[in-house]
Design a protein around this motif. Sequence first.
Motif, PDB file in Angstrom:
ATOM      1  N   VAL A  21       0.870  -1.173   0.000  1.00  0.00           N
ATOM      2  CA  VAL A  21       0.000   0.000   0.000  1.00  0.00           C
ATOM      3  C   VAL A  21       0.907   1.222   0.000  1.00  0.00           C
ATOM      4  O   VAL A  21       1.639   1.458   0.965  1.00  0.00           O
ATOM      5  N   MET A  22       0.866   1.974  -1.087  1.00  0.00           N
ATOM      6  CA  MET A  22       1.768   3.101  -1.260  1.00  0.00           C
ATOM      7  C   MET A  22       1.042   4.419  -1.036  1.00  0.00           C
ATOM      8  O   MET A  22      -0.180   4.503  -1.102  1.00  0.00           O
ATOM      9  N   VAL A  23       1.808   5.476  -0.769  1.00  0.00           N
ATOM     10  CA  VAL A  23       1.242   6.824  -0.677  1.00  0.00           C
ATOM     11  C   VAL A  23       0.697   7.208  -2.049  1.00  0.00           C
ATOM     12  O   VAL A  23       1.421   7.126  -3.044  1.00  0.00           O
ATOM     13  N   PRO A  24      -0.573   7.613  -2.141  1.00  0.00           N
ATOM     14  CA  PRO A  24      -1.116   8.014  -3.441  1.00  0.00           C
ATOM     15  C   PRO A  24      -0.568   9.363  -3.886  1.00  0.00           C
ATOM     16  O   PRO A  24       0.140  10.036  -3.125  1.00  0.00           O
ATOM     17  N   LYS A  52       6.039   3.550   1.362  1.00  0.00           N
ATOM     18  CA  LYS A  52       5.132   2.421   1.586  1.00  0.00           C
ATOM     19  C   LYS A  52       4.447   2.606   2.930  1.00  0.00           C
ATOM     20  O   LYS A  52       5.080   2.911   3.936  1.00  0.00           O
ATOM     21  N   LEU A  53       3.131   2.402   2.957  1.00  0.00           N
ATOM     22  CA  LEU A  53       2.350   2.594   4.169  1.00  0.00           C
ATOM     23  C   LEU A  53       2.070   1.281   4.882  1.00  0.00           C
ATOM     24  O   LEU A  53       2.078   1.219   6.113  1.00  0.00           O
ATOM     25  N   ALA A  54       1.788   0.228   4.103  1.00  0.00           N
ATOM     26  CA  ALA A  54       1.387  -1.038   4.714  1.00  0.00           C
ATOM     27  C   ALA A  54       1.535  -2.150   3.694  1.00  0.00           C
ATOM     28  O   ALA A  54       1.893  -1.913   2.531  1.00  0.00           O
ATOM     29  N   VAL A  55       1.246  -3.386   4.147  1.00  0.00           N
ATOM     30  CA  VAL A  55       1.286  -4.560   3.266  1.00  0.00           C
ATOM     31  C   VAL A  55      -0.007  -5.342   3.458  1.00  0.00           C
ATOM     32  O   VAL A  55      -0.446  -5.564   4.594  1.00  0.00           O
TER      33      VAL A  55
END
Length: 497
Positions: free
Chosen positions: A105-108, A172-175
């Motif tokens: 989950v990446m920063v948009p 990256k924010l999360a997986v």
Amino acid sequence: MTEVRVPTLGESVTEATVATWFKKPGDAVAVDEMLCELETDKVTVEVPAPAAGVLGEIVAAEGDTVGVDALLAVINAGEGAAPAPAAAEAPQSAPAASGGNAVDVMVPTLGESVTEATVSTWFKAVGDTVAQDEMLCELETDKVSVEVPAPAAGVLTEIVAPEGTTVDASAKLAVIGGASAGASAAPAAAPAPAAAPAASADVENAPSANKMMAEKGIDPASVTGTGRDGRIMKEDVMKAALAPAPAAAAAPTAAPRAPVAAEDEAREERVKMTRLRQTIARRLKDSQNTAAMLTTYNEVDMGAVMELRNQYKAEFEKKHGVRLGFMSFFTKACCHALKEVPEVNAEIDGTDIVYKNFVHMGVAAGTPTGLVVPVIRDADSMSFAEIEKAIAEKGKRARDGKLSMAEMQGGTFTLSNGGVYGSLMSSPILNPPQSGILGMHKIQDRPMAINGEVVIRPMMYLALSYDHRIVDGKGAVTFLVRVKEALEDPRRLLMDL
């Protein structure tokens, strides 16, 4: 072969400097993976890969100045797309659903000139099951709030950036583990290091950063570089310039905190300023430091507008589906006055005055997180109903924190209505780079001398703050008089008088 060209850089920006290349010839690249970063005199622009493949020739090297649509590099077809990271690379904090892949989950995209954000709220915890497009967290930038949806269905296995963390635009924010087959992951970008290493002597800083450090007398050793290999970027210098002075020396722009008794300190509450509030504070202070700001006042009898509004408000709402308020009258009156006094609708760019042959009306709106100014574009060509609908829609989006960056850019003049909070008189501060802002206030019955008699009239004080560098007193007073005339006799708007 696919060409990589300079994207649109923004209003009035015609060239940029290549600051950093994140890839080198021969590297495999994925679609939308960041290739390089450009710097203009206003913003930093990241250039994504338009196609997957292998980076071939780099035409514009770091430090080169390029124009809009100039060729930066070429991407050759090949085995090309950078592979998505294997699930094993992401440490698992919770068991992943079987039969799937890990998705980062990446920063948009945060918007033009926004390079970082703060993670304000996580709506999901590690171990929670998530559906595709379900909201995972909310980011706060210095201008807007951004919701981050799940790129795929699965189980949230790791939160890389907890609440309160500041992340850059490619972090990256999360997986998400156990993502359903076929769900595509965004190309992985290396998480931002906790602290960028100090720039070494053999690392060339961004040209704009060197220029700004020389102008402001800042020692490069005191600036922490966030670019590749510790390279100092323009934003790093700006942060260093705004950083508070060391404790040993009182900051020149803020008085030291007064001593507080221990028993009082125990009853205090210290809350970190939001990024939006910090930006509001900085921009307002910058406005006072830059513009030769002056305010002139007048008062207007609102009786005619109130009578017209009461007479037609039911029919207006029935036909147009929106209530008839005062803001459309003020918007129309200001657009009318700006045609006669165009310098109030202009801005200074270096040694030039830029006159705007249109009115993009900023309408200041208070929200729970601070003041924002959404822009009604081409307000001078809109009807009363179109203006009321636009103001209602922008106001709702502002209160809900849904305004985009584009909706708050490009304003040429601003309306600020402190009257809704009961303000009787104030001096509004300019919204740079604009040269004028009109402050509206509370409508209050006051005794007025009319034709030799004292009568009670609904009066409002008006305050025009303007940049005296390009707006003379005559122009400012003329503008206010024209607004007053149009409001006291709205028929003048129909007759263009």
